[in-house]
Design an enzyme around this catalytic site. Structure first.
Site, PDB file in Angstrom:
ATOM      1  N   HIS A  38       0.862  -1.188   0.000  1.00  7.19           N
ATOM      2  CA  HIS A  38       0.000   0.000   0.000  1.00  7.19           C
ATOM      3  C   HIS A  38       0.896   1.234   0.000  1.00  7.19           C
ATOM      4  O   HIS A  38       2.129   1.131  -0.017  1.00  7.19           O
ATOM      5  CB  HIS A  38      -1.003  -0.044   1.154  1.00  7.19           C
ATOM      6  N   CYS A  97       3.955  -7.649  14.982  1.00  5.34           N
ATOM      7  CA  CYS A  97       5.328  -7.128  14.965  1.00  5.34           C
ATOM      8  C   CYS A  97       6.313  -8.148  15.518  1.00  5.34           C
ATOM      9  O   CYS A  97       7.490  -7.855  15.679  1.00  5.34           O
ATOM     10  CB  CYS A  97       5.437  -5.780  15.665  1.00  5.34           C
ATOM     11  N   CYS A 103      -1.627  -4.551  21.348  1.00  4.93           N
ATOM     12  CA  CYS A 103      -0.290  -4.156  20.935  1.00  4.93           C
ATOM     13  C   CYS A 103      -0.286  -2.643  20.700  1.00  4.93           C
ATOM     14  O   CYS A 103      -1.164  -2.121  20.014  1.00  4.93           O
ATOM     15  CB  CYS A 103       0.083  -4.894  19.652  1.00  4.93           C
ATOM     16  N   CYS A 148       2.995  -9.988  20.314  1.00  6.12           N
ATOM     17  CA  CYS A 148       2.193  -9.525  19.175  1.00  6.12           C
ATOM     18  C   CYS A 148       2.739 -10.192  17.926  1.00  6.12           C
ATOM     19  O   CYS A 148       3.912  -9.997  17.578  1.00  6.12           O
ATOM     20  CB  CYS A 148       2.276  -8.005  19.024  1.00  6.12           C
ATOM     21  N   LYS A 173      -3.121  -2.619   7.055  1.00  7.13           N
ATOM     22  CA  LYS A 173      -4.103  -3.637   6.700  1.00  7.13           C
ATOM     23  C   LYS A 173      -4.967  -3.973   7.909  1.00  7.13           C
ATOM     24  O   LYS A 173      -6.172  -4.149   7.790  1.00  7.13           O
ATOM     25  CB  LYS A 173      -3.393  -4.897   6.195  1.00  7.13           C
ATOM     26  N   LYS A 219      -2.813   5.346  11.419  1.00  9.43           N
ATOM     27  CA  LYS A 219      -1.797   4.804  10.525  1.00  9.43           C
ATOM     28  C   LYS A 219      -2.485   3.941   9.476  1.00  9.43           C
ATOM     29  O   LYS A 219      -3.332   3.113   9.801  1.00  9.43           O
ATOM     30  CB  LYS A 219      -0.822   3.943  11.323  1.00  9.43           C
ATOM     31  N   HIS A 261       3.899   1.418   2.261  1.00  2.11           N
ATOM     32  CA  HIS A 261       5.063   0.614   1.878  1.00  2.11           C
ATOM     33  C   HIS A 261       5.833   1.263   0.741  1.00  2.11           C
ATOM     34  O   HIS A 261       7.054   1.357   0.771  1.00  2.11           O
ATOM     35  CB  HIS A 261       4.638  -0.789   1.409  1.00  2.11           C
ATOM     36  N   HIS A 313      -0.044  -2.112  16.768  1.00  3.70           N
ATOM     37  CA  HIS A 313      -1.058  -2.653  15.863  1.00  3.70           C
ATOM     38  C   HIS A 313      -2.478  -2.595  16.397  1.00  3.70           C
ATOM     39  O   HIS A 313      -3.419  -2.945  15.696  1.00  3.70           O
ATOM     40  CB  HIS A 313      -0.704  -4.092  15.472  1.00  3.70           C
TER      41      HIS A 313
HETATM   42  N1  MSP Z   1       9.375  -6.616   7.825  1.00  2.00           N
HETATM   43  C1  MSP Z   1       9.458  -5.508   8.690  1.00  2.00           C
HETATM   44  C2  MSP Z   1      10.708  -4.711   8.415  1.00  2.00           C
HETATM   45  C3  MSP Z   1      11.973  -5.486   8.542  1.00  2.00           C
HETATM   46  S1  MSP Z   1      13.358  -4.540   8.101  1.00  2.00           S
HETATM   47  C4  MSP Z   1      14.633  -5.456   8.542  1.00  2.00           C
HETATM   48  C5  MSP Z   1       8.241  -4.602   8.496  1.00  2.00           C
HETATM   49  N2  MSP Z   1       7.562  -4.776   7.375  1.00  2.00           N
HETATM   50  S2  MSP Z   1       6.227  -3.993   6.955  1.00  2.00           S
HETATM   51  O1  MSP Z   1       5.877  -4.491   5.664  1.00  2.00           O
HETATM   52  O2  MSP Z   1       5.245  -4.108   7.978  1.00  2.00           O
HETATM   53  O3  MSP Z   1       6.594  -2.493   6.904  1.00  2.00           O
HETATM   54  C6  MSP Z   1       7.611  -2.049   6.063  1.00  2.00           C
HETATM   55  C7  MSP Z   1       7.757  -0.567   6.139  1.00  2.00           C
HETATM   56  O4  MSP Z   1       6.562   0.064   5.703  1.00  2.00           O
HETATM   57  C8  MSP Z   1       8.052  -0.044   7.542  1.00  2.00           C
HETATM   58  O5  MSP Z   1       9.090   0.918   7.475  1.00  2.00           O
HETATM   59  C9  MSP Z   1       6.787   0.641   7.934  1.00  2.00           C
HETATM   60  O6  MSP Z   1       7.024   1.754   8.757  1.00  2.00           O
HETATM   61  C10 MSP Z   1       6.301   1.103   6.568  1.00  2.00           C
HETATM   62  N3  MSP Z   1       4.896   1.398   6.630  1.00  2.00           N
HETATM   63  C11 MSP Z   1       3.846   0.535   6.753  1.00  2.00           C
HETATM   64  N4  MSP Z   1       2.714   1.273   6.877  1.00  2.00           N
HETATM   65  C12 MSP Z   1       3.018   2.603   6.853  1.00  2.00           C
HETATM   66  C13 MSP Z   1       2.276   3.781   6.768  1.00  2.00           C
HETATM   67  N5  MSP Z   1       0.980   3.803   6.884  1.00  2.00           N
HETATM   68  N6  MSP Z   1       2.959   4.919   6.513  1.00  2.00           N
HETATM   69  C14 MSP Z   1       4.303   4.953   6.257  1.00  2.00           C
HETATM   70  N7  MSP Z   1       5.026   3.863   6.349  1.00  2.00           N
HETATM   71  C15 MSP Z   1       4.453   2.724   6.925  1.00  2.00           C
HETATM   72  O7  MSP Z   1       7.975  -3.784   9.356  1.00  2.00           O
END
Ligand code: MSP
Length: 664
Positions: A18, A129, A145, A126, A306, A303, A21, A148
């Site tokens: 999304h 995370c 959490c 959790c 999903k 935030k 990401h 989350h």
């Molecule tokens: N797999 C772990 C990261 C491991 S790094 C060694 C993870 N994955 S994630 O898919 O949940 O998130 C990846 C990145 O996307 C994180 O930096 C997270 O902050 C970012 N984002 C997920 N949702 C977000 C928003 N709504 N806004 C901005 N970034 C956010 O965490």
């Protein structure tokens, strides 16, 4: 000039990408392109985080193996990165053998430093995370959490522990050392405060989790997903590869590298700014030189995620306007480091004002006038004496300073200052009138050349941000070779007398009202909710119409089918008792009209005594995935209104109804 290593977090594969990401990857790509323009030797890494309970469970829900789920989602990431023209050097997957070798080497070195031991481990876990929390750290009510906002589970097992506490002092010294390694400053202070309050040793293995890397020398245990995932930053470079097998990437970009930068979201600061440096210190590996944590994309003040169900996927925006408009919007709208809200309305407004009007109209007006006056060519006489020159030098210096400090919004604002000034300059000189009065004069040539030269500088500065459209703007104003170098930002680069084809519209204006009424409803999540009939009497509405009729200020609108997927039922509480060792939880047996009663665990013990509930009715979410709380399985969730102080007030039918009656 030197080596510049930069990474994004590696993305979990239980969710499709999304906006939140893609943001980090777009930032990383913009930065990588800029650093290349500055002449740096760049290594840009991204990838996917594929192990862990969450992924194991998501795959099980879809009836496939975890690796099949990972393959599917990874191919989606590859498609998306191709679509956005992301220029990463490597894409690492934690299920690759090269990564496993890197993790094993990390564990071997940490063990050799005497930093591992085995001990029993229990706490609130959790699975989103993959982190243990203390009761103090959890949200109210229901042991949620803090990141989350969903229920944690009580876990108890024998684990391998890492002596994190030993690194308290070295971490503080690193945080306080001259170079500001953690950015922005507020995050650095947050990390410092966390370390200063004392670090507990960290469990770095998991029992009974099959989907992970086996913990070296500990049969039955897998490596804690964060130790696994964080190691990607060096495993991709060949850390742990047999001698001579991986080339010299690890030495070049990490061990002897000049810049080692991790870009992350603020929710994963602790993992990157505490655990990761401590692992590296223990393993005798150099630390990152900088970790930059950006804020969250919010929707409806929350935030985007999903689990909250308020995500915006990039697909329809990219399909409709191409990747560069979204790239521009995301980098222009968010102050890097702070939260920002996403809305389609803001997207359309910014597109129309900045791209269609300021950039597109200025460029096309200048091209049309030049073609008209100078036989379809760029103006023949340049100009080296005008007020825009000094301003351009100022703007370029501001742009470079902002880019060097990862202040992307500031860099774009600087470029737009030049555009605005060039527009003022044209309005004051009215070349459209001069054409009629003087024809193709030298004076007219100078004015148009100055305008076009300003657009050239702006478009050059935009190359890292808009890799598809900025070269087209440049080609459109007669600059055939879009030079990707910072030297091209200097005044004077526009060729004279160069053939100037008619400019195709690069940023067609969006009809806001029409667009807003056509916005598609979000595509279904990868794990669709079970089918459910719409409530009796409900009039099914097409998604777009439902969205258009949404109440003001409601961003995450759902349609009646989506609501119908949630099964709310009345339950009769047959038995209720406190959960031993918990201040918050009550265990209930509830008759939901299914023959056998269900066990439910609810975090309402601070507001209700068990005897107040036995024999009464409650409303429950009946088709929620089972969760474990303090080792007890909860098959559903009791609904309560949560007041400002966190106290729950149960929702109940006004008069008693048959257990199992649907609420809709
Ligand atoms: N797999 C772990 C990261 C491991 S790094 C060694 C993870 N994955 S994630 O898919 O949940 O998130 C990846 C990145 O996307 C994180 O930096 C997270 O902050 C970012 N984002 C997920 N949702 C977000 C928003 N709504 N806004 C901005 N970034 C956010 O965490």
């Amino acid at each position: 000039m030197g080596t510049y290593y930069l990474s994004t977090p590696i993305y979990y594969v239980n969710d499709l990408p999304h906006i939140g990401h893609i943001y980090t990857t777009l930032v990383a790509d913009t930065l990588a392109r800029y650093r290349r323009m500055a002449g740096d030797d760049v290594f840009f890494l991204t990838g996917t985080d594929e192990h862990g309970q969450n992924i194991e469970r998501a795959a099980a829900r879809q009836g496939i193996r975890p690796i099949e789920l990972a393959d599917r989602v990874v191919s989606r990431y590859h498609d998306l990165w191709r679509r956005f023209d992301i220029t990463h050097q490597d894409f690492v997957r934690t299920t690759e053998p090269r990564h496993r070798r890197g993790v094993e080497e990390m564990v071997r070195r940490i063990a050799a430093a005497g930093d591992l031991y085995v001990a029993p481990h229990e706490g609130w876990y959790c699975s989103s995370c993959e982190t243990f929390y203390t009761e103090k750290e959890l949200g109210q009510p229901g042991n949620l959490c803090p990141t989350h906002d969903r229920a944690t589970e009580w876990k108890s097992e024998e684990n391998v522990f890492f002596r994190l506490s030993k690194y308290e002092r070295p971490l503080l010294e690193w945080i306080d050392s001259g170079a500001p390694a953690i950015q922005p400053e507020s995050r650095r202070n947050e990390v410092r405060a966390f370390v200063e309050q004392g670090l507990r040793d960290l469990s770095v293995s998991r029992a009974a989790l099959e989907w992970g890397i086996p913990f070296p020398g500990r049969p039955g245990q897998t490596v804690y997903v964060w130790l696994d995932a964080l190691s990607n930053y060096v495993s991709a470079l060949g850390f742990g590869a047999p001698a001579g097998a991986g080339g010299d990437l690890y030495e070049r970009y990490w061990e002897r590298g000049d810049v080692r930068l991790h870009l992350i979201g603020k929710d994963i600061i602790r993992h990157h700014c505490v655990y990761w440096p401590a692992f590296l210190m223990s393993a005798g590996v150099p630390l990152p030189t900088m970790i930059w944590a950006h804020g969250w994309w919010l929707r409806d003040q929350k935030k985007m995620s999903k689990s909250v169900g308020n995500v915006v996927r990039p697909d329809h925006l990219v399909e409709r306007f191409g990747p560069d408009a979204l790239r521009y919007f995301l980098l222009r709208e968010m102050v890097f480091g702070q939260d920002a809200s996403f809305s389609d309305e803001a997207f359309v407004e910014r597109y129309n004002s900045d791209l269609a009007n300021d950039l597109g109209n200025t460029a096309s007006r200048l091209v049309t006038l030049s073609r008209q006056a100078f036989g379809g060519r760029t103006p023949p006489v340049p100009c080296d004496d005008n007020p825009l020159i000094a301003l351009a030098a100022e703007v370029v210096a501001e742009y470079r300073q902002a880019m060097d400090g990862l202040a992307f919004q500031g860099a774009l604002r600087a470029l737009w200052r030049l555009l605005a000034e060039a527009n003022q300059y044209l309005v004051a000189r009215e070349p459209w009138k001069t054409i009629r009065s003087e024809g193709a004069s030298d004076a007219l040539s100078r004015v148009l050349w100055n305008g076009l030269e300003s657009v050239r500088i702006v478009a050059t500065g935009l190359l890292p941000f808009m890799p598809t459209l900025a070269p087209r703007v440049l080609a459109g104003i007669g600059v055939a070779e879009a030079r990707g170098s910072l030297a091209a930002l200097a005044w004077g680069g526009l060729p004279t007398g160069r053939e100037l084809p008619a400019l195709e519209p690069l940023f067609p204006r969006i009809d806001k009202e029409k667009y807003m009424s056509e916005i598609p409803t979000p595509p279904p999540a990868p794990t669709p909710a079970p089918e459910a009939a719409p409530p009796a009497g409900a009039v099914p509405q097409p998604g777009a119409a439902a969205a258009a009729a949404a109440p003001a200020n409601v961003a995450n609108v759902i349609d009646i089918q989506q609501f119908g997927a949630v099964e709310l039922k009345v339950g009769q509480v047959l038995l209720c008792e406190a959960v031993p060792k918990s201040e918050k939880l009550l265990r209930m047996m509830v008759d939901v009209g299914e023959g056998a009663p269900r066990q439910l665990v609810a975090g309402i013990a601070k507001a209700y005594r068990p005897e107040q509930l036995t024999g009464t009715q409650v409303v429950i979410v009946a088709n929620l995935k089972a969760a474990k709380l303090m080792g007890l399985e909860s098959n559903g969730m009791v609904l309560a209104a949560t007041q400002a102080d966190g106290q729950p007030v149960l929702l109940r039918p006004e008069t008693a109804v048959a257990p199992g009656t649907r609420v809709k």
